[in-house]
Scaffold this motif. Structure first.
Motif, PDB file in Angstrom:
ATOM      1  N   PHE A 276      38.126  52.650  46.623  1.00  0.00           N
ATOM      2  CA  PHE A 276      37.385  51.648  47.690  1.00  0.00           C
ATOM      3  C   PHE A 276      35.958  51.307  47.593  1.00  0.00           C
ATOM      4  CE2 PHE A 276      41.157  53.541  49.974  1.00  0.00           C
ATOM      5  CZ  PHE A 276      41.478  52.329  50.373  1.00  0.00           C
ATOM      6  N   THR A 277      35.851  50.090  47.481  1.00  0.00           N
ATOM      7  CA  THR A 277      34.197  49.437  46.783  1.00  0.00           C
ATOM      8  C   THR A 277      33.925  48.282  47.652  1.00  0.00           C
ATOM      9  OG1 THR A 277      32.820  49.223  45.124  1.00  0.00           O
ATOM     10  CG2 THR A 277      35.292  48.414  44.899  1.00  0.00           C
ATOM     11  N   ASN A 278      32.793  47.909  47.586  1.00  0.00           N
ATOM     12  CA  ASN A 278      32.038  46.751  47.958  1.00  0.00           C
ATOM     13  C   ASN A 278      30.962  46.489  47.365  1.00  0.00           C
ATOM     14  OD1 ASN A 278      30.092  48.357  48.990  1.00  0.00           O
ATOM     15  ND2 ASN A 278      30.651  47.972  51.381  1.00  0.00           N
ATOM     16  N   THR A 279      30.821  46.890  45.960  1.00  0.00           N
ATOM     17  CA  THR A 279      29.665  46.561  45.093  1.00  0.00           C
ATOM     18  C   THR A 279      29.930  45.349  44.222  1.00  0.00           C
ATOM     19  OG1 THR A 279      30.274  48.126  43.354  1.00  0.00           O
ATOM     20  CG2 THR A 279      28.993  49.125  45.220  1.00  0.00           C
ATOM     21  N   GLU A 280      28.840  44.615  44.030  1.00  0.00           N
ATOM     22  CA  GLU A 280      29.131  43.646  43.005  1.00  0.00           C
ATOM     23  C   GLU A 280      29.684  43.769  41.885  1.00  0.00           C
ATOM     24  OE1 GLU A 280      28.050  40.980  39.865  1.00  0.00           O
ATOM     25  OE2 GLU A 280      27.035  42.743  40.362  1.00  0.00           O
ATOM     26  N   ARG A 281      29.065  45.154  41.404  1.00  0.00           N
ATOM     27  CA  ARG A 281      29.396  45.409  39.889  1.00  0.00           C
ATOM     28  C   ARG A 281      30.883  45.781  39.710  1.00  0.00           C
ATOM     29  NH1 ARG A 281      26.820  48.331  35.878  1.00  0.00           N
ATOM     30  NH2 ARG A 281      25.173  46.841  36.384  1.00  0.00           N
ATOM     31  N   ASP A 282      31.220  46.575  40.878  1.00  0.00           N
ATOM     32  CA  ASP A 282      32.788  47.122  40.701  1.00  0.00           C
ATOM     33  C   ASP A 282      33.714  45.710  40.914  1.00  0.00           C
ATOM     34  OD1 ASP A 282      32.530  49.754  40.360  1.00  0.00           O
ATOM     35  OD2 ASP A 282      32.416  49.903  42.680  1.00  0.00           O
ATOM     36  N   LEU A 283      33.439  44.761  41.713  1.00  0.00           N
ATOM     37  CA  LEU A 283      34.204  43.681  41.817  1.00  0.00           C
ATOM     38  C   LEU A 283      34.020  42.727  40.563  1.00  0.00           C
ATOM     39  CD1 LEU A 283      34.277  44.421  44.901  1.00  0.00           C
ATOM     40  CD2 LEU A 283      33.771  41.939  45.576  1.00  0.00           C
ATOM     41  N   PHE A 284      33.065  42.677  39.899  1.00  0.00           N
ATOM     42  CA  PHE A 284      32.766  41.995  38.890  1.00  0.00           C
ATOM     43  C   PHE A 284      33.481  42.505  37.491  1.00  0.00           C
ATOM     44  CE2 PHE A 284      30.823  41.783  34.541  1.00  0.00           C
ATOM     45  CZ  PHE A 284      30.763  40.357  34.274  1.00  0.00           C
ATOM     46  N   GLU A 285      33.384  43.867  37.298  1.00  0.00           N
ATOM     47  CA  GLU A 285      34.402  44.634  36.379  1.00  0.00           C
ATOM     48  C   GLU A 285      35.626  44.360  36.599  1.00  0.00           C
ATOM     49  OE1 GLU A 285      32.887  48.656  36.213  1.00  0.00           O
ATOM     50  OE2 GLU A 285      31.058  47.853  35.122  1.00  0.00           O
ATOM     51  N   THR A 286      36.231  44.513  37.623  1.00  0.00           N
ATOM     52  CA  THR A 286      37.731  43.959  38.002  1.00  0.00           C
ATOM     53  C   THR A 286      38.211  42.801  37.604  1.00  0.00           C
ATOM     54  OG1 THR A 286      37.723  46.091  39.714  1.00  0.00           O
ATOM     55  CG2 THR A 286      39.615  44.662  39.686  1.00  0.00           C
ATOM     56  N   SER A 287      37.227  41.877  38.088  1.00  0.00           N
ATOM     57  CA  SER A 287      37.651  40.455  38.056  1.00  0.00           C
ATOM     58  C   SER A 287      37.675  40.044  36.458  1.00  0.00           C
ATOM     59  CB  SER A 287      36.689  39.769  38.724  1.00  0.00           C
ATOM     60  OG  SER A 287      36.536  40.046  40.151  1.00  0.00           O
ATOM     61  N   PHE A 288      36.717  40.768  35.947  1.00  0.00           N
ATOM     62  CA  PHE A 288      36.722  40.269  34.369  1.00  0.00           C
ATOM     63  C   PHE A 288      37.759  41.036  33.669  1.00  0.00           C
ATOM     64  CE2 PHE A 288      35.168  40.785  30.065  1.00  0.00           C
ATOM     65  CZ  PHE A 288      34.815  39.518  29.867  1.00  0.00           C
ATOM     66  N   GLU A 289      37.994  41.841  34.209  1.00  0.00           N
ATOM     67  CA  GLU A 289      39.282  42.519  33.336  1.00  0.00           C
ATOM     68  C   GLU A 289      40.507  41.911  33.433  1.00  0.00           C
ATOM     69  OE1 GLU A 289      39.828  46.636  34.920  1.00  0.00           O
ATOM     70  OE2 GLU A 289      37.869  47.399  33.844  1.00  0.00           O
TER      71      GLU A 289
END
Length: 406
Positions: free
Chosen positions: A309-322
Motif C-alpha cells: 500500500f502506497t501514496n508516494t509519487e515515486r511508487d505510482l510513477f514506477e508502477t505506471s511506467f512498468e
C-alpha cells in the motif's frame, strides 16, 4: 458454470445528441460539438448522423471537417450536461446489474450473467435497457452482447445507431473475422502497419496467425491481440459504483507524446497529482491503472498491483511506467494518459508484509519527502514546488480535454 453474458453499451453520438436535446433544430442538419481553437482543442469531439454522412470524423480539426461539410454547425461542449446524462443512464444500468464498469463517459460494460433469471436473456436485457434509456432521456444506445468484454465492445461498434448486436460462440467468426484488423481494440496505426507487413489485414487473420508469430512481431501486445481475436479474453467487469474507490488524474497533451522520455515526463506530472490527492484524503492504494488514448481516440487500459500500500509519487510513477513499458509500443503516439489509484487500504484483504525491510524504509522516506512537499504547497501555493518536466511547458494544456467516442 454458466457462460458469461457481457453487454457493452455505447451511447450514440453522445455529446452531439445531448446538445440536440436543447437545440432540436440542429438534429437534422450537419452539426458537431467542437473544442476551442486554442491549444489542441480545435477538434471535432462528436458529430450527429447528418454530419457523419459528409465524412466528418471525431478527432479531426474543425477546418478539416468544414472542407468536407462547409455548412457544418459547431457548438461548444457542455461537460456538466454530459456528466448529468451519463449519471442518469448509469442509474438505469444499475437497475439490471451491480456489475457496471465505465469505459468512458458514454460507454460501459455490464455483466448480466446473474441477471438473466430476473430479466431474460442477454438480448432481452439489452432491449429493456435501450428502451428505458430512450424513454427517460430521449437518447439512443448501441449495445453489443457477448461472452466476453472485447467481443461485446466489437458488437456495439458493429451496427449504429440504436442497435443491438449479439456476438456468440456460434457466430463470432462469421461476423468479426471479416472486419479490418484496425477495428480490434488497441490496434493503432503503428501496430496496423506492422501487421500489414506480414499480410495480416483482418481480425480473422489475427486469430488464425501463430501466437509466436504475433509475439515476435509485436511483443507482449501480440499475445494480447491473439487472445482477443480468438475470443479467449476472460477479464472481469470491474464494478466501480462505490464512491472514493479510486482517485485518478488525466491529461490531454499539447502535442502527441512519442518515445520513452516523453512518457516518463507525462507520468511524473500526473502521478504527482494523484499521489497528492491520495495523501490529502489519507488513502494508500494497492492498484494502479493506466489508460492511454491515441490520436485516433482509441483507448488502452491496464492495471497492476503495487508491492505494498502506497501514496508516494515515486511508487505510482514506477508502477505506471512498468504498465506502459510492458504493454505499449513507444513508437506509437499518445494523445492522453490517465493514471488511477485504487484498492485502498482497508478496502482490500490484509496487506502482506514485504520481507525486504529496506523497501519499507525507503517508502517511509518517500512518504516523508512527499508530505514535506504537500506542506510547502499548502503554505505557498501549488506552484511553489514543481517537477522539472512541468517547467518545460510543452506538454500540458490549460484544461483536460474530454472527447466523445461515437
Amino acid at each position: 458454470m454458466s457462460e458469461r453474458v457481457i453487454l457493452h453499451c455505447d451511447l450514440n453520438s453522445f455529446f452531439a445528441s445531448v446538445e440536440c436535446l436543447d437545440l432540436p433544430h440542429l438534429k437534422d442538419v450537419p452539426m458537431a460539438v467542437a473544442g476551442s481553437s486554442e491549444d489542441r482543442h480545435g477538434i471535432i469531439l462528436a458529430k450527429n448522423e447528418a454530419a457523419k454522412k459528409f465524412g466528418v470524423k471525431t478527432a479531426e480539426t474543425i477546418w478539416q471537417a468544414k472542407l468536407k461539410c462547409p455548412d457544418l454547425v459547431t457548438v461548444p461542449p457542455h461537460y456538466g450536461k454530459y456528466k448529468y446524462y451519463s449519471e442518469e443512464i448509469n442509474k438505469i444500468y444499475y437497475n439490471y446489474t451491480d456489475l457496471v464498469e465505465p469505459f468512458s463517459i458514454d460507454e460501459s460494460w455490464l455483466d448480466v450473467t446473474g441477471s438473466q433469471k430476473l430479466f431474460g436473456t442477454g438480448y432481452e436485457i439489452a432491449k429493456k435497457i435501450s428502451d428505458e434509456i430512450k424513454e427517460k432521456t430521449h437518447l439512443t444506445v448501441s449495445i453489443g452482447v457477448s461472452f466476453n468484454k472485447i467481443f461485446a465492445k466489437l458488437g456495439s461498434d458493429y451496427k449504429k445507431p440504436d442497435a443491438i448486436t449479439v456476438i456468440s460462440k456460434e457466430n463470432y467468426k462469421r461476423i468479426l473475422f471479416p472486419l479490418p484488423a484496425s477495428d480490434m481494440l488497441f490496434v493503432g496505426r503503428a501496430t496496423l502497419s506492422q501487421l500489414e507487413k506480414v499480410g495480416i489485414r483482418t481480425i480473422g487473420d489475427i486469430a488464425n496467425s501463430q501466437k509466436s508469430t504475433l509475439v515476435k512481431l509485436l511483443g507482449k501486445s501480440g499475445e494480447t491481440l491473439y487472445i482477443y481475436a480468438n475470443g479467449l479474453d476472460t477479464s472481469p467487469v470491474v464494478c466501480e459504483r462505490e464512491k472514493e474507490k479510486s482517485i485518478g488524474n488525466g491529461h490531454t497533451f499539447k502535442r502527441n507524446l512519442l518515445g520513452e522520455e516523453d512518457v516518463k515526463k507525462a507520468l511524473t506530472i500526473i502521478c504527482d497529482t494523484v499521489s497528492t490527492r491520495l495523501r490529502k484524503k489519507g488513502f494508500k492504494c494497492r492498484t494502479v491503472c493506466v489508460t492511454i488514448k491515441n490520436p485516433d481516440l482509441k483507448k488502452f487500459s491496464r492495471r497492476k498491483k503495487t508491492a505494498y500500500f502506497t501514496n508516494t509519487e515515486r511508487d505510482l510513477f514506477e508502477t505506471s511506467f512498468e504498465i506502459v513499458k510492458e504493454n505499449w509500443n513507444f513508437d506509437e503516439p499518445i494523445r492522453m494518459i490517465t493514471v488511477t489509484a485504487g484498492d485502498f487500504e482497508g478496502d482490500t484483504p490484509t496487506e502482506q508484509v514485504s520481507f525486504f525491510d529496506n523497501v519499507k524504509t525507503q517508502d517511509k522516506k518517500l512518504e516523508s519527502f512527499d508530505s514535506s512537499i504537500d506542506e510547502i504547497r499548502r503554505r505557498f501555493g501549488n506552484g511553489a514546488v514543481s517537477f522539472a518536466s512541468q517547467l518545460e511547458g510543452d506538454l500540458l494544456t490549460k484544461y483536460e480535454e474530454k472527447e466523445d467516442e461515437d
